[in-house]
Design a protein around this motif. Structure first.
Motif, PDB file in Angstrom:
ATOM      1  N   GLY A  19     -27.563  18.537 -45.790  1.00  0.00           N
ATOM      2  CA  GLY A  19     -25.973  18.674 -46.221  1.00  0.00           C
ATOM      3  C   GLY A  19     -25.119  17.963 -45.180  1.00  0.00           C
ATOM      4  N   ALA A  20     -23.811  18.296 -45.295  1.00  0.00           N
ATOM      5  CA  ALA A  20     -22.868  17.739 -44.400  1.00  0.00           C
ATOM      6  C   ALA A  20     -23.049  18.513 -42.733  1.00  0.00           C
ATOM      7  N   GLN A  21     -23.139  19.808 -42.923  1.00  0.00           N
ATOM      8  CA  GLN A  21     -23.269  20.382 -41.730  1.00  0.00           C
ATOM      9  C   GLN A  21     -24.526  19.854 -40.891  1.00  0.00           C
ATOM     10  N   ASN A  22     -25.587  20.042 -41.715  1.00  0.00           N
ATOM     11  CA  ASN A  22     -26.970  19.528 -40.842  1.00  0.00           C
ATOM     12  C   ASN A  22     -26.862  17.967 -40.362  1.00  0.00           C
ATOM     13  N   ALA A  23     -26.498  17.241 -41.199  1.00  0.00           N
ATOM     14  CA  ALA A  23     -26.181  15.711 -40.978  1.00  0.00           C
ATOM     15  C   ALA A  23     -25.429  15.742 -39.682  1.00  0.00           C
ATOM     16  N   PHE A  24     -24.250  16.702 -39.566  1.00  0.00           N
ATOM     17  CA  PHE A  24     -23.322  16.549 -38.387  1.00  0.00           C
ATOM     18  C   PHE A  24     -24.170  17.149 -36.876  1.00  0.00           C
ATOM     19  N   VAL A  25     -24.850  18.206 -37.193  1.00  0.00           N
ATOM     20  CA  VAL A  25     -25.385  18.784 -35.995  1.00  0.00           C
ATOM     21  C   VAL A  25     -26.635  17.839 -35.802  1.00  0.00           C
ATOM     22  N   LEU A  26     -27.255  17.140 -36.562  1.00  0.00           N
ATOM     23  CA  LEU A  26     -28.065  16.046 -36.350  1.00  0.00           C
ATOM     24  C   LEU A  26     -27.495  14.667 -35.506  1.00  0.00           C
ATOM     25  N   ARG A  27     -26.760  14.408 -35.845  1.00  0.00           N
ATOM     26  CA  ARG A  27     -25.743  13.403 -35.580  1.00  0.00           C
ATOM     27  C   ARG A  27     -25.294  13.652 -33.835  1.00  0.00           C
ATOM     28  N   GLN A  28     -24.718  14.960 -33.747  1.00  0.00           N
ATOM     29  CA  GLN A  28     -24.381  15.294 -32.486  1.00  0.00           C
ATOM     30  C   GLN A  28     -25.428  15.320 -31.487  1.00  0.00           C
ATOM     31  N   GLY A  29     -26.498  16.005 -31.919  1.00  0.00           N
ATOM     32  CA  GLY A  29     -27.531  15.963 -31.182  1.00  0.00           C
ATOM     33  C   GLY A  29     -28.142  14.732 -30.430  1.00  0.00           C
ATOM     34  N   LEU A  30     -28.171  13.630 -31.413  1.00  0.00           N
ATOM     35  CA  LEU A  30     -28.776  12.462 -31.151  1.00  0.00           C
ATOM     36  C   LEU A  30     -27.360  11.749 -30.018  1.00  0.00           C
ATOM     37  N   ARG A  31     -26.412  12.015 -30.328  1.00  0.00           N
ATOM     38  CA  ARG A  31     -25.308  11.796 -29.314  1.00  0.00           C
ATOM     39  C   ARG A  31     -25.327  12.520 -27.977  1.00  0.00           C
ATOM     40  N   ARG A  32     -26.124  13.519 -28.097  1.00  0.00           N
ATOM     41  CA  ARG A  32     -25.953  14.421 -26.778  1.00  0.00           C
ATOM     42  C   ARG A  32     -24.576  14.769 -26.566  1.00  0.00           C
ATOM     43  N   ALA A  33     -23.687  15.054 -27.591  1.00  0.00           N
ATOM     44  CA  ALA A  33     -22.523  15.505 -27.210  1.00  0.00           C
ATOM     45  C   ALA A  33     -21.961  17.009 -27.722  1.00  0.00           C
ATOM     46  N   HIS A  34     -21.924  17.586 -26.945  1.00  0.00           N
ATOM     47  CA  HIS A  34     -21.485  19.012 -27.341  1.00  0.00           C
ATOM     48  C   HIS A  34     -22.399  19.649 -28.095  1.00  0.00           C
ATOM     49  N   VAL A  35     -23.548  19.630 -28.036  1.00  0.00           N
ATOM     50  CA  VAL A  35     -24.693  20.322 -28.988  1.00  0.00           C
ATOM     51  C   VAL A  35     -24.555  21.690 -28.918  1.00  0.00           C
ATOM     52  N   GLY A  36     -24.702  22.328 -27.790  1.00  0.00           N
ATOM     53  CA  GLY A  36     -24.371  23.851 -27.640  1.00  0.00           C
ATOM     54  C   GLY A  36     -23.104  24.230 -28.291  1.00  0.00           C
ATOM     55  N   THR A  37     -22.009  23.794 -28.323  1.00  0.00           N
ATOM     56  CA  THR A  37     -20.849  24.073 -29.027  1.00  0.00           C
ATOM     57  C   THR A  37     -21.174  24.006 -30.534  1.00  0.00           C
ATOM     58  N   VAL A  38     -21.792  23.135 -31.220  1.00  0.00           N
ATOM     59  CA  VAL A  38     -21.936  22.914 -32.597  1.00  0.00           C
ATOM     60  C   VAL A  38     -23.119  23.711 -32.883  1.00  0.00           C
ATOM     61  N   VAL A  39     -23.998  23.924 -32.250  1.00  0.00           N
ATOM     62  CA  VAL A  39     -25.115  24.938 -32.638  1.00  0.00           C
ATOM     63  C   VAL A  39     -24.417  26.342 -32.733  1.00  0.00           C
ATOM     64  N   ALA A  40     -23.611  26.825 -31.641  1.00  0.00           N
ATOM     65  CA  ALA A  40     -23.158  28.035 -31.488  1.00  0.00           C
ATOM     66  C   ALA A  40     -22.208  28.218 -32.746  1.00  0.00           C
TER      67      ALA A  40
END
Length: 198
Positions: A19-40
């Motif tokens: 879904g949109a949320q999972n795709a965004f989390v995946l994208r941020q993880g691959l970017r290594r950008a603010h992953v903790g913020t997104v997951v939280a």
């Protein structure tokens, strides 16, 4: 314990789908950008919405369908814009890789995370109404069911975000980024069209 496990399994079955949320989390993880913020933010939002559903507020949402209609239109508009931007980026092999160098500040990422979460009417149908109704079958143990569902959400988003972050060095080639942008764009637009078509 059985209520916790049931909540965990039910919660995971609803959030693991693409879904949109999972795709965004995946994208941020691959970017290594603010992953903790997104997951939280994703995990906390799910916990909040699960709590709202279990407390019985889901019945109010059911009685006021205008809320879901408004969320549907706003969510569809947001997803269309996000998907179009991803497809625009995918036309250049270096687009997402270059964007990862300037992935946006923490506040911009947080705002996008919250928009993808709360402008999605499916989050209210799945998390508030569906999980809320299933939880009520557990009577006094419904809060244990809610705890299990929230734990499932936390485990999923942590695994997805940190797993993508760990894989980002291997998947950091421009061709992979281009495919990811293409997939994210298509997923967002398909989800938007599904919302618009009801």
């Amino acid at each position: 314990m059985s209520a916790v496990v049931a909540g965990l399994v039910t919660g995971l079955s609803l959030i693991v789908a693409i879904g949109a949320q999972n795709a965004f989390v995946l994208r941020q993880g691959l970017r290594r950008a603010h992953v903790g913020t997104v997951v939280a933010l994703c995990s906390a939002s799910d916990a909040l919405l699960i709590g709202v559903g279990v407390s019985g507020v889901g019945v109010l949402v059911q009685q006021h369908p205008a809320v879901l209609v408004l969320a549907r239109w706003a969510g569809a508009a947001y997803l269309l814009c996000y998907g179009a931007r991803s497809l625009w980026n995918a036309r250049r092999p270096q687009a997402l890789h270059a964007a990862s160098q300037q992935a946006g500040g923490r506040w911009a990422v947080a705002a996008t995370t919250l928009a993808l979460t709360y402008l999605n009417p499916h989050v209210y149908l799945d998390t508030v109404l569906l999980l809320g109704s299933v939880a009520h079958h557990y009577g006094p143990l419904r809060w244990w069911f809610a705890a299990g569902a929230a734990l499932g959400s936390l485990a999923w988003f942590t695994t997805l975000g940190l797993g993508a972050r760990a894989a980002s060095r291997v998947l950091g080639r421009p061709a992979v980024w281009r495919v990811l942008d293409l997939v994210v764009g298509v997923v967002m637009i398909v989800l938007a069209l599904r919302l618009l078509l009801g």
